[in-house]
Design a protein around this motif. Structure first.
Motif, PDB file in Angstrom:
ATOM      1  N   ASN A   1     -19.661   6.132  40.286  1.00  0.00           N
ATOM      2  CA  ASN A   1     -19.411   7.197  39.299  1.00  0.00           C
ATOM      3  C   ASN A   1     -19.166   6.619  37.911  1.00  0.00           C
ATOM      4  OD1 ASN A   1     -19.702   9.359  41.065  1.00  0.00           O
ATOM      5  ND2 ASN A   1     -17.559   9.332  41.650  1.00  0.00           N
TER       6      ASN A   1
ATOM      7  N   PHE B   1     -22.453   5.207  36.434  1.00  0.00           N
ATOM      8  CA  PHE B   1     -23.449   6.214  36.084  1.00  0.00           C
ATOM      9  C   PHE B   1     -23.009   7.087  34.913  1.00  0.00           C
ATOM     10  CE2 PHE B   1     -25.782  10.234  36.723  1.00  0.00           C
ATOM     11  CZ  PHE B   1     -27.067   9.725  36.625  1.00  0.00           C
ATOM     12  N   GLN B   2     -21.734   7.048  34.555  1.00  0.00           N
ATOM     13  CA  GLN B   2     -21.210   7.938  33.509  1.00  0.00           C
ATOM     14  C   GLN B   2     -21.945   7.811  32.169  1.00  0.00           C
ATOM     15  OE1 GLN B   2     -18.980  10.404  34.180  1.00  0.00           O
ATOM     16  NE2 GLN B   2     -19.592  11.101  32.170  1.00  0.00           N
TER      17      GLN B   2
ATOM     18  N   ASN C   1     -30.297   5.581  24.623  1.00  0.00           N
ATOM     19  CA  ASN C   1     -30.569   5.478  26.060  1.00  0.00           C
ATOM     20  C   ASN C   1     -30.468   4.026  26.528  1.00  0.00           C
ATOM     21  OD1 ASN C   1     -31.001   8.212  26.169  1.00  0.00           O
ATOM     22  ND2 ASN C   1     -33.220   8.060  26.244  1.00  0.00           N
TER      23      ASN C   1
ATOM     24  N   SER D   1     -23.912   0.818  31.288  1.00  0.00           N
ATOM     25  CA  SER D   1     -23.841   1.105  32.720  1.00  0.00           C
ATOM     26  C   SER D   1     -23.952  -0.183  33.541  1.00  0.00           C
ATOM     27  CB  SER D   1     -24.960   2.079  33.100  1.00  0.00           C
ATOM     28  OG  SER D   1     -24.941   2.355  34.474  1.00  0.00           O
TER      29      SER D   1
ATOM     30  N   SER E   1     -25.207   9.547  32.555  1.00  0.00           N
ATOM     31  CA  SER E   1     -24.965  10.987  32.692  1.00  0.00           C
ATOM     32  C   SER E   1     -24.698  11.621  31.334  1.00  0.00           C
ATOM     33  CB  SER E   1     -23.780  11.222  33.634  1.00  0.00           C
ATOM     34  OG  SER E   1     -23.494  12.587  33.735  1.00  0.00           O
ATOM     35  N   ASN E   2     -23.945  10.926  30.491  1.00  0.00           N
ATOM     36  CA  ASN E   2     -23.681  11.428  29.138  1.00  0.00           C
ATOM     37  C   ASN E   2     -24.977  11.574  28.341  1.00  0.00           C
ATOM     38  OD1 ASN E   2     -20.959  11.424  29.751  1.00  0.00           O
ATOM     39  ND2 ASN E   2     -20.533   9.527  28.660  1.00  0.00           N
ATOM     40  N   ARG E   3     -25.889  10.622  28.494  1.00  0.00           N
ATOM     41  CA  ARG E   3     -27.177  10.688  27.783  1.00  0.00           C
ATOM     42  C   ARG E   3     -28.020  11.852  28.301  1.00  0.00           C
ATOM     43  NH1 ARG E   3     -27.247   8.887  23.076  1.00  0.00           N
ATOM     44  NH2 ARG E   3     -29.493   8.840  23.176  1.00  0.00           N
ATOM     45  N   VAL E   4     -27.998  12.071  29.606  1.00  0.00           N
ATOM     46  CA  VAL E   4     -28.747  13.203  30.165  1.00  0.00           C
ATOM     47  C   VAL E   4     -28.192  14.510  29.614  1.00  0.00           C
ATOM     48  CG1 VAL E   4     -29.254  14.465  32.299  1.00  0.00           C
ATOM     49  CG2 VAL E   4     -29.484  11.978  32.244  1.00  0.00           C
ATOM     50  N   SER E   5     -26.890  14.623  29.542  1.00  0.00           N
ATOM     51  CA  SER E   5     -26.270  15.832  28.980  1.00  0.00           C
ATOM     52  C   SER E   5     -26.691  16.034  27.527  1.00  0.00           C
ATOM     53  CB  SER E   5     -24.748  15.742  29.061  1.00  0.00           C
ATOM     54  OG  SER E   5     -24.325  15.696  30.395  1.00  0.00           O
TER      55      SER E   5
END
Length: 144
Positions: free
Chosen positions: A123, A126-127, A43, A50, A130-134
């Motif tokens: 975008n 944040f990618q 994370n 990011s 976003s990958n970590r959230v997924s």
């Protein structure tokens, strides 16, 4: 005496089972904490990545804005010379109207271009997060 031995054996067996279960739970929690540490490290790395993307993108946007500002000043200088060359008030207002229309169209185009660039940067920045959230969602599904 047999009853005492049976009771002792059952107690030792139950205690051994409880001990084995506690040991297994401890090992499982240790593995989970190890995974949690790795996940937290991932994370932090995602946030750093990011931030790098955002900083780089903002730097590029700033360079673009500076170049556009320089170009706008050169254009303004040329347009003022164009207006100064008018021979009559009618010609002046015709040139002025044409220049205003041109500037309005340029402002709309620049605004659209800047909006798209900022959205694209947001975008891209944040990618990694976003990958970590997924990944977190996937881990939660597996754990459940």
């Amino acid at each position: 005496m047999t009853t005492a031995n049976e009771f002792s054996d059952k107690f030792q067996s139950a205690f051994k089972d409880a001990s084995d279960k506690a040991k297994a739970a401890f090992e499982k929690s240790q593995a989970a904490f190890g995974d949690a540490g790795e996940f937290a490290k991932g994370n932090v790395e995602a946030v750093v990545e990011s931030s790098k993307i955002l900083a780089s993108g903002l730097q590029e946007l700033t360079k673009g804005y500076a170049a556009e500002g320089k170009s706008a000043m050169e254009t303004l200088t040329a347009e003022i010379k164009e207006l100064a060359s008018a021979k009559s008030p009618t010609e002046f207002f015709e040139k002025h109207t044409a220049l205003m229309r041109k500037q309005f169209d340029a402002a709309v185009a620049a605004s659209s271009k800047h909006s798209e660039a900022v959205l694209k940067l947001a975008n891209e920045a944040f990618q990694p997060i976003s990958n970590r959230v997924s990944l977190a969602v996937e881990k939660m599904k597996v754990a459940a």
